[in-house]
Design a protein around this motif. Structure first.
Motif, PDB file in Angstrom:
ATOM      1  N   TYR A 241     -21.448 -10.998   3.156  1.00  0.00           N
ATOM      2  CA  TYR A 241     -21.313 -12.319   2.558  1.00  0.00           C
ATOM      3  C   TYR A 241     -19.913 -12.526   1.989  1.00  0.00           C
ATOM      4  CZ  TYR A 241     -26.218 -12.099   3.405  1.00  0.00           C
ATOM      5  OH  TYR A 241     -27.422 -11.958   4.040  1.00  0.00           O
ATOM      6  N   ARG A 242     -19.501 -13.770   1.955  1.00  0.00           N
ATOM      7  CA  ARG A 242     -18.137 -14.157   1.604  1.00  0.00           C
ATOM      8  C   ARG A 242     -17.627 -13.498   0.323  1.00  0.00           C
ATOM      9  NH1 ARG A 242     -17.462 -20.323   1.278  1.00  0.00           N
ATOM     10  NH2 ARG A 242     -18.207 -19.960  -0.813  1.00  0.00           N
ATOM     11  N   GLU A 243     -18.476 -13.393  -0.677  1.00  0.00           N
ATOM     12  CA  GLU A 243     -18.028 -12.824  -1.951  1.00  0.00           C
ATOM     13  C   GLU A 243     -17.680 -11.336  -1.836  1.00  0.00           C
ATOM     14  OE1 GLU A 243     -22.616 -12.987  -2.187  1.00  0.00           O
ATOM     15  OE2 GLU A 243     -21.030 -14.311  -1.454  1.00  0.00           O
ATOM     16  N   ASP A 244     -18.095 -10.696  -0.743  1.00  0.00           N
ATOM     17  CA  ASP A 244     -17.812  -9.270  -0.557  1.00  0.00           C
ATOM     18  C   ASP A 244     -16.717  -8.993   0.478  1.00  0.00           C
ATOM     19  OD1 ASP A 244     -19.893  -8.673  -2.368  1.00  0.00           O
ATOM     20  OD2 ASP A 244     -21.370  -8.844  -0.757  1.00  0.00           O
ATOM     21  N   PHE A 245     -16.175 -10.027   1.124  1.00  0.00           N
ATOM     22  CA  PHE A 245     -15.181  -9.837   2.184  1.00  0.00           C
ATOM     23  C   PHE A 245     -13.996  -8.984   1.731  1.00  0.00           C
ATOM     24  CE2 PHE A 245     -16.017 -13.944   4.861  1.00  0.00           C
ATOM     25  CZ  PHE A 245     -17.275 -13.468   5.187  1.00  0.00           C
ATOM     26  N   GLU A 246     -13.394  -9.337   0.597  1.00  0.00           N
ATOM     27  CA  GLU A 246     -12.182  -8.658   0.154  1.00  0.00           C
ATOM     28  C   GLU A 246     -12.448  -7.179  -0.133  1.00  0.00           C
ATOM     29  OE1 GLU A 246      -8.789  -8.918  -3.338  1.00  0.00           O
ATOM     30  OE2 GLU A 246      -9.969 -10.696  -2.886  1.00  0.00           O
ATOM     31  N   LYS A 247     -13.544  -6.887  -0.853  1.00  0.00           N
ATOM     32  CA  LYS A 247     -13.874  -5.493  -1.164  1.00  0.00           C
ATOM     33  C   LYS A 247     -14.170  -4.711   0.112  1.00  0.00           C
ATOM     34  CE  LYS A 247     -16.713  -6.977  -4.564  1.00  0.00           C
ATOM     35  NZ  LYS A 247     -17.868  -6.914  -5.442  1.00  0.00           N
ATOM     36  N   PHE A 248     -14.881  -5.309   1.033  1.00  0.00           N
ATOM     37  CA  PHE A 248     -15.224  -4.647   2.292  1.00  0.00           C
ATOM     38  C   PHE A 248     -13.966  -4.355   3.104  1.00  0.00           C
ATOM     39  CE2 PHE A 248     -16.618  -4.385   6.691  1.00  0.00           C
ATOM     40  CZ  PHE A 248     -17.762  -3.600   6.605  1.00  0.00           C
ATOM     41  N   ALA A 249     -13.091  -5.371   3.253  1.00  0.00           N
ATOM     42  CA  ALA A 249     -11.855  -5.209   4.030  1.00  0.00           C
ATOM     43  C   ALA A 249     -10.954  -4.152   3.402  1.00  0.00           C
ATOM     44  CB  ALA A 249     -11.127  -6.548   4.141  1.00  0.00           C
ATOM     45  N   THR A 250     -10.844  -4.145   2.080  1.00  0.00           N
ATOM     46  CA  THR A 250     -10.021  -3.161   1.386  1.00  0.00           C
ATOM     47  C   THR A 250     -10.547  -1.748   1.633  1.00  0.00           C
ATOM     48  OG1 THR A 250      -9.395  -4.738  -0.330  1.00  0.00           O
ATOM     49  CG2 THR A 250      -9.187  -2.406  -0.891  1.00  0.00           C
ATOM     50  N   SER A 251     -11.853  -1.567   1.495  1.00  0.00           N
ATOM     51  CA  SER A 251     -12.450  -0.242   1.707  1.00  0.00           C
ATOM     52  C   SER A 251     -12.356   0.198   3.164  1.00  0.00           C
ATOM     53  CB  SER A 251     -13.910  -0.240   1.257  1.00  0.00           C
ATOM     54  OG  SER A 251     -13.973  -0.427  -0.138  1.00  0.00           O
ATOM     55  N   LEU A 252     -12.559  -0.719   4.099  1.00  0.00           N
ATOM     56  CA  LEU A 252     -12.452  -0.389   5.515  1.00  0.00           C
ATOM     57  C   LEU A 252     -11.023   0.036   5.854  1.00  0.00           C
ATOM     58  CD1 LEU A 252     -13.750  -0.236   8.328  1.00  0.00           C
ATOM     59  CD2 LEU A 252     -13.198  -2.661   8.615  1.00  0.00           C
ATOM     60  N   ASN A 253     -10.047  -0.704   5.365  1.00  0.00           N
ATOM     61  CA  ASN A 253      -8.645  -0.350   5.615  1.00  0.00           C
ATOM     62  C   ASN A 253      -8.285   1.000   4.996  1.00  0.00           C
ATOM     63  OD1 ASN A 253      -7.791  -2.487   7.248  1.00  0.00           O
ATOM     64  ND2 ASN A 253      -7.576  -3.821   5.465  1.00  0.00           N
ATOM     65  N   LYS A 254      -8.803   1.290   3.795  1.00  0.00           N
ATOM     66  CA  LYS A 254      -8.554   2.597   3.176  1.00  0.00           C
ATOM     67  C   LYS A 254      -9.148   3.721   4.025  1.00  0.00           C
ATOM     68  CE  LYS A 254      -8.160   1.275  -1.669  1.00  0.00           C
ATOM     69  NZ  LYS A 254      -8.795   1.332  -3.007  1.00  0.00           N
ATOM     70  N   ALA A 255     -10.353   3.512   4.539  1.00  0.00           N
ATOM     71  CA  ALA A 255     -10.995   4.532   5.374  1.00  0.00           C
ATOM     72  C   ALA A 255     -10.218   4.749   6.671  1.00  0.00           C
ATOM     73  CB  ALA A 255     -12.439   4.139   5.679  1.00  0.00           C
ATOM     74  N   ILE A 256      -9.767   3.664   7.292  1.00  0.00           N
ATOM     75  CA  ILE A 256      -8.974   3.765   8.525  1.00  0.00           C
ATOM     76  C   ILE A 256      -7.652   4.478   8.241  1.00  0.00           C
ATOM     77  CG2 ILE A 256      -7.671   2.427  10.245  1.00  0.00           C
ATOM     78  CD1 ILE A 256     -10.028   0.363  10.081  1.00  0.00           C
ATOM     79  N   ASP A 257      -6.988   4.098   7.155  1.00  0.00           N
ATOM     80  CA  ASP A 257      -5.728   4.753   6.782  1.00  0.00           C
ATOM     81  C   ASP A 257      -5.932   6.244   6.544  1.00  0.00           C
ATOM     82  OD1 ASP A 257      -4.436   2.321   6.975  1.00  0.00           O
ATOM     83  OD2 ASP A 257      -4.359   1.972   4.797  1.00  0.00           O
ATOM     84  N   PHE A 258      -7.052   6.623   5.926  1.00  0.00           N
ATOM     85  CA  PHE A 258      -7.350   8.028   5.677  1.00  0.00           C
ATOM     86  C   PHE A 258      -7.486   8.800   6.991  1.00  0.00           C
ATOM     87  CE2 PHE A 258     -10.410  11.489   5.248  1.00  0.00           C
ATOM     88  CZ  PHE A 258      -9.791  12.263   4.277  1.00  0.00           C
ATOM     89  N   VAL A 259      -8.235   8.240   7.945  1.00  0.00           N
ATOM     90  CA  VAL A 259      -8.418   8.903   9.241  1.00  0.00           C
ATOM     91  C   VAL A 259      -7.073   9.053   9.949  1.00  0.00           C
ATOM     92  CG1 VAL A 259      -9.457   8.708  11.537  1.00  0.00           C
ATOM     93  CG2 VAL A 259     -10.814   8.168   9.512  1.00  0.00           C
ATOM     94  N   VAL A 260      -6.261   7.997   9.958  1.00  0.00           N
ATOM     95  CA  VAL A 260      -4.947   8.056  10.611  1.00  0.00           C
ATOM     96  C   VAL A 260      -4.062   9.088   9.925  1.00  0.00           C
ATOM     97  CG1 VAL A 260      -2.820   6.743  11.037  1.00  0.00           C
ATOM     98  CG2 VAL A 260      -5.045   5.709  11.521  1.00  0.00           C
ATOM     99  N   GLU A 261      -4.112   9.138   8.589  1.00  0.00           N
ATOM    100  CA  GLU A 261      -3.316  10.109   7.837  1.00  0.00           C
ATOM    101  C   GLU A 261      -3.753  11.544   8.165  1.00  0.00           C
ATOM    102  OE1 GLU A 261      -3.508  11.287   3.265  1.00  0.00           O
ATOM    103  OE2 GLU A 261      -2.660   9.271   3.574  1.00  0.00           O
ATOM    104  N   GLN A 262      -5.039  11.759   8.309  1.00  0.00           N
ATOM    105  CA  GLN A 262      -5.574  13.095   8.568  1.00  0.00           C
ATOM    106  C   GLN A 262      -5.436  13.520  10.024  1.00  0.00           C
ATOM    107  OE1 GLN A 262      -6.911  15.262   6.119  1.00  0.00           O
ATOM    108  NE2 GLN A 262      -5.912  13.718   4.864  1.00  0.00           N
ATOM    109  N   GLN A 263      -5.621  12.549  10.958  1.00  0.00           N
ATOM    110  CA  GLN A 263      -5.661  12.915  12.371  1.00  0.00           C
ATOM    111  C   GLN A 263      -4.614  12.227  13.230  1.00  0.00           C
ATOM    112  OE1 GLN A 263      -9.774  12.183  13.489  1.00  0.00           O
ATOM    113  NE2 GLN A 263     -10.303  14.245  12.853  1.00  0.00           N
TER     114      GLN A 263
END
Length: 119
Positions: A69-91
């Motif tokens: 839902y719209r009220e969660d977009f920013e938190k979701f996108a921020t967390s998804l980007n952090k997770a992707i950045d972590f994987v790229v940093e590690q692998q």
């Protein structure tokens, strides 16, 4: 008395849709409107399951959905980007293994979008 009408997921209006084919899976990202005309994301993973062989094979699809839902977009996108950045940093960055995929990627611009939805 007004008759109660069941309002299920399939009756909600899809205003935008995008699909991502990934091996045996297809991811669908749909923007839908609820009864109040509020938009939200419906993210579906669909996986093809084949039981049996030949003419006896039974094909089904296993589906998993997330509603965002719209009220969660920013938190979701921020967390998804952090997770992707972590994987790229590690692998490291993902490097496709087959050269055909690389040829497609170099011949297409980043703005090309192909939507292929089967109903």
């Amino acid at each position: 008395m007004e008759e109660y009408k069941k309002y299920n997921e399939s009756e909600k209006e899809i205003v935008f849709s995008q699909s991502i084919k990934a091996g045996k899976r297809i991811y669908y990202i749909d923007v839908k409107k609820n009864r109040k005309e509020e938009m939200y994301l419906s993210i579906t993973e669909s996986k093809k399951i084949v039981n049996g062989e030949g003419e006896e094979a039974l094909v089904s699809f296993e589906k998993h959905k997330i509603f965002l839902y719209r009220e969660d977009f920013e938190k979701f996108a921020t967390s998804l980007n952090k997770a992707i950045d972590f994987v790229v940093e590690q692998q490291g960055e993902y490097q496709p293994r087959n050269s055909e995929h690389m040829a497609e990627k170099t011949n297409k611009s980043d703005n090309d979008l192909k939507i292929d939805i089967d109903f």
